[in-house]
Design a protein around this motif. Structure first.
Motif, PDB file in Angstrom:
ATOM      1  N   UNK A   1       0.832  -1.200   0.000  1.00 43.02           N
ATOM      2  CA  UNK A   1       0.000   0.000   0.000  1.00 43.02           C
ATOM      3  C   UNK A   1       0.872   1.258   0.000  1.00 43.02           C
ATOM      4  N   UNK A   2       1.942   1.234   0.783  1.00 42.24           N
ATOM      5  CA  UNK A   2       2.838   2.392   0.838  1.00 42.24           C
ATOM      6  C   UNK A   2       3.465   2.668  -0.529  1.00 42.24           C
ATOM      7  N   UNK A   3       3.866   1.600  -1.221  1.00 45.18           N
ATOM      8  CA  UNK A   3       4.445   1.774  -2.557  1.00 45.18           C
ATOM      9  C   UNK A   3       3.407   2.333  -3.531  1.00 45.18           C
TER      10      UNK A   3
ATOM     11  N   UNK B   1       3.341   6.060  -5.569  1.00 49.60           N
ATOM     12  CA  UNK B   1       3.226   6.152  -7.034  1.00 49.60           C
ATOM     13  C   UNK B   1       1.881   6.722  -7.477  1.00 49.60           C
ATOM     14  N   UNK B   2       1.010   7.061  -6.518  1.00 43.96           N
ATOM     15  CA  UNK B   2      -0.286   7.641  -6.854  1.00 43.96           C
ATOM     16  C   UNK B   2      -1.311   6.638  -7.336  1.00 43.96           C
ATOM     17  N   UNK B   3      -1.152   5.350  -6.999  1.00 41.70           N
ATOM     18  CA  UNK B   3      -2.059   4.295  -7.464  1.00 41.70           C
ATOM     19  C   UNK B   3      -2.823   3.638  -6.318  1.00 41.70           C
ATOM     20  N   UNK B   4      -3.024   4.388  -5.220  1.00 41.34           N
ATOM     21  CA  UNK B   4      -3.673   3.802  -4.058  1.00 41.34           C
ATOM     22  C   UNK B   4      -5.108   4.272  -3.902  1.00 41.34           C
TER      23      UNK B   4
ATOM     24  N   UNK C   1      -2.889  -1.068  10.580  1.00 41.34           N
ATOM     25  CA  UNK C   1      -2.034  -0.247   9.713  1.00 41.34           C
ATOM     26  C   UNK C   1      -2.571   1.184   9.745  1.00 41.34           C
ATOM     27  N   UNK C   2      -1.659   2.154   9.901  1.00 41.06           N
ATOM     28  CA  UNK C   2      -2.044   3.561   9.904  1.00 41.06           C
ATOM     29  C   UNK C   2      -1.613   4.198   8.585  1.00 41.06           C
ATOM     30  N   UNK C   3      -2.566   4.617   7.743  1.00 43.92           N
ATOM     31  CA  UNK C   3      -2.204   5.216   6.459  1.00 43.92           C
ATOM     32  C   UNK C   3      -1.625   6.621   6.656  1.00 43.92           C
ATOM     33  N   UNK C   4      -0.770   7.052   5.719  1.00 41.29           N
ATOM     34  CA  UNK C   4      -0.203   8.403   5.775  1.00 41.29           C
ATOM     35  C   UNK C   4      -1.282   9.471   5.550  1.00 41.29           C
ATOM     36  N   UNK C   5      -2.295   9.123   4.757  1.00 37.54           N
ATOM     37  CA  UNK C   5      -3.344  10.077   4.409  1.00 37.54           C
ATOM     38  C   UNK C   5      -4.667   9.345   4.311  1.00 37.54           C
ATOM     39  N   UNK C   6      -5.715   9.988   4.773  1.00 35.26           N
ATOM     40  CA  UNK C   6      -7.040   9.382   4.727  1.00 35.26           C
ATOM     41  C   UNK C   6      -7.538   9.341   3.284  1.00 35.26           C
ATOM     42  N   UNK C   7      -7.982   8.174   2.779  1.00 35.28           N
ATOM     43  CA  UNK C   7      -8.533   8.118   1.419  1.00 35.28           C
ATOM     44  C   UNK C   7      -9.731   9.051   1.266  1.00 35.28           C
TER      45      UNK C   7
END
Length: 622
Positions: free
Chosen positions: A342-344, A348-351, A362-368
């Motif tokens: 997910x981090x990768x 790359x802007x594909x999440x 898991x704690x995401x860097x940014x909320x979807x």
């Protein structure tokens, strides 16, 4: 007789001018030629053979006078009035679904328009025309129009419909015209048969067309076994019909069945097949034989479960428990990524592009931004989530959580059929909330399962425990809770996918949707109201409608199929009586006979005749 432009008669002044020119002009010209005895004899001979030569000039004058007179009259535009020779006409044009049936090389609807155009063409100038079109609603195309060309041109623009034609409003409108003018001529152009008509002339455009149909289509899916049921019917004769089943966009049928059906009998059929592992989006049942009404030869059903499924991303390094719970009850197309994957993808802007994001420990860097979000055992703060992580708490020996007793509708809906006794935890994360959340389960006042909307307007569900450290993963209560929360996070948008023309489509609008558009079978796009809980749209065409809902910047697509109404499939539908109440009058309107075209033809003929006389005199053409 009247003249539209009387000043045009001033052109008659040219007649005396022509006469004066004829009188004063020199009729002889002196020429010097060599004279011989033979020439003189031949001239005498010619004079004997042409006794009317002296009249040539007079004939030319007469023709020119007649030409000037015809041109003057043409400029004055004379109209001959014919008392009581014209009429007022009211045309009621049936534009219902059955009028799409092909009769010869054109549809019944086109044939009906041709009949109306013929009546208008043959009527005298001075007549008035009104046109009422009947489909799913009644439309007055024009009323009391006197211009023939306009009436015919507007008639040509009228398009057929596909729904059941309700004649009541049209007859009520015709009755209004009849009350104002009892001598009005009313025509009903239709393919329906009426046993009796009063003050209405019915023009029947039906013929011996052949029609087969498939109807009452339904399907049942058990595992990978698909069973499709329906009925085949032949409306005109006994028939052996070939029924074919197609999955998605396949060009060849997966199942074929021969159905022996008597005339007008609804003959059932059953088609069984095994669907591919990836499932199917829609199925189509067709009748292979060709007829004159293709609109009901096939029917399409969309997979309701597939329509309302959503792409789900599970981010976890140990996804077994969460994925098992989702797969057990959800209608999700599940994709599983590790935290690193997910981090990768995020880098790359594909999440993005998922309808539901589940983060398990898991704690995401940014909320979807483009979908609902679930958190399991979140141990780091996420901006715009509406809550903060305070601490992790261990519960020695495990403890039972408490289900909310709130009477709020949302709480009742999300805890429906959930048995609270099944929930025990040995570990949880303590959260502090700075937005309004609805708590479903708690322990000593701390929210264990709570839900609400994040700063992006998307629905959010938080589980304060790790499934790997609790016994709830296999409990029936947790499975039921997950199902309720899935329905809440991504509710059903389309509950029904099969309609008839004239039905009302209902779309459940998602709370965070920003746009709602529908594309018709004719590829026209219309925007629906997305500011209501349920948006409605009346289906007016046969075929596939595409509904596009924008959620978090991502478009989701849904499809429904609209078929010809059952009432419009029988080509000889019969009604008892059609009537305009009252006594018909006999008086007509003043007709107008326009002489302009005759005058122009006369001018052309006079010009040709005068030119012939001139050539005869000039070149001695005998």
């Amino acid at each position: 007789m009247t003249f539209l432009y009387p000043l045009g008669l001033l052109g008659l002044i040219g007649i005396p001018i022509l006469i004066i020119i004829y009188i004063i002009k020199n009729k002889y010209t002196e020429q010097t030629i060599a004279s011989t005895y033979l020439w003189i004899l031949s001239e005498k001979f010619l004079k004997r053979k042409n006794p009317i030569k002296k009249l040539v000039g007079l004939i030319s004058l007469i023709l020119q006078i007649l030409t000037v007179a015809a041109l003057s009259l043409a400029m004055a535009h004379p109209i001959i009035i014919l008392p009581d020779a014209a009429h007022e006409y009211c045309f009621i044009l049936d534009a219902s679904g059955s009028m799409n049936m092909v009769s010869g090389e054109v549809t019944r609807f086109e044939k009906g328009k041709e009949k109306i155009a013929e009546i208008i063409e043959e009527s005298l100038d001075g007549s008035y025309y009104s046109l009422v079109c009947v489909s799913d609603y009644t439309t007055v195309v024009y009323e009391r129009v006197e211009d023939k060309e306009f009436a015919i041109e507007e008639l040509a623009t009228v398009e057929e419909g596909y729904s059941v034609g309700d004649m009541d409003d049209a007859i009520a409108k015709a009755q209004e015209y009849f009350n104002l003018n009892p001598s009005i001529k009313t025509y009903l152009v239709t393919d329906k048969v009426y046993e009796e008509s009063v003050n209405v002339e019915v023009i029947d455009v039906s013929g011996d067309e052949v029609n087969y149909a498939v109807t009452e289509l339904a399907y049942e899916l058990k595992g990978s076994n698909l069973t499709v049921t329906g009925k085949a019917v032949s409306y005109t004769k006994d028939m052996e019909l070939t029924v074919e089943l197609y999955l998605d966009d396949a060009q060849t049928p997966v199942v074929t069945q021969i159905v022996q059906t008597p005339k007008l009998a609804l003959t059932p059929f059953t088609l069984d097949t095994v669907i591919p592992e990836e499932g199917f989006e829609h199925l189509t049942v067709k009748i292979a034989e060709q007829d004159d009404f293709v609109l009901d030869n096939s029917c399409t059903l969309f997979n309701v479960k597939n329509e309302n499924s959503y792409q789900t991303l599970l981010v976890s390094d140990a996804p077994f428990y969460v994925s098992s719970a989702i797969k057990a009850v959800g209608n999700a197309k599940l994709t599983v990524w590790s935290a690193k994957e997910y981090a990768d993808a995020y880098e790359s802007g594909n999440a993005d592009g998922f309808g539901l994001y589940i983060f398990d420990s898991v704690s995401p860097n940014e909320l979807p931004k483009d979908g609902a979000v679930w958190f399991f055992n979140l141990n780091g703060n996420v901006e715009k989530s509406g809550f903060t992580v305070q601490s992790e708490v261990e519960v020695e020996g495990g403890a039972k959580v408490e289900m909310s007793t709130s009477s709020a509708t949302l709480v009742k809906k999300l805890t429906e059929n959930v048995i609270a006794n099944d929930f025990y935890i040995s570990h949880y994360v303590k959260y502090g909330t700075y937005r309004n959340f609805t708590t479903l389960f708690s322990y000593k006042g701390n929210p264990i399962v709570f839900t609400g909307n994040n700063d992006y307007g998307n629905r959010e569900v938080v589980f304060a425990f790790d499934l790997r450290k609790t016994n709830t993963s296999v409990g029936a209560a947790f499975t039921t809770l997950v199902k309720n929360l899935l329905d809440y996070s991504f509710p059903t948008v389309i509950e029904k996918v099969s309609y008839s023309v004239g039905d009302k489509l209902e779309v459940n609008v998602l709370a965070n949707s920003t746009g709602l558009k529908i594309t018709t079978p004719s590829n026209e796009e219309e925007y629906m109201n997305s500011n209501v809980a349920i948006s409605e749209y009346v289906l007016e065409e046969v075929g596939v409608y595409k509904i596009t809902m924008t959620v978090g910047g991502t478009d989701r697509h849904f499809f429904v199929y609209s078929s010809v109404p059952e009432e419009e499939r029988a080509p000889d539908a019969t009604a008892a009586k059609i009537e305009l109440v009252g006594e018909a009058g006999g008086g007509g309107l003043d007709g107008k006979f326009d002489t302009l075209i005759i005058l122009f033809i006369s001018v052309a003929l006079l010009f040709i005749a005068d030119w012939g006389v001139y050539c005869y005199d000039k070149y001695q053409l005998r």
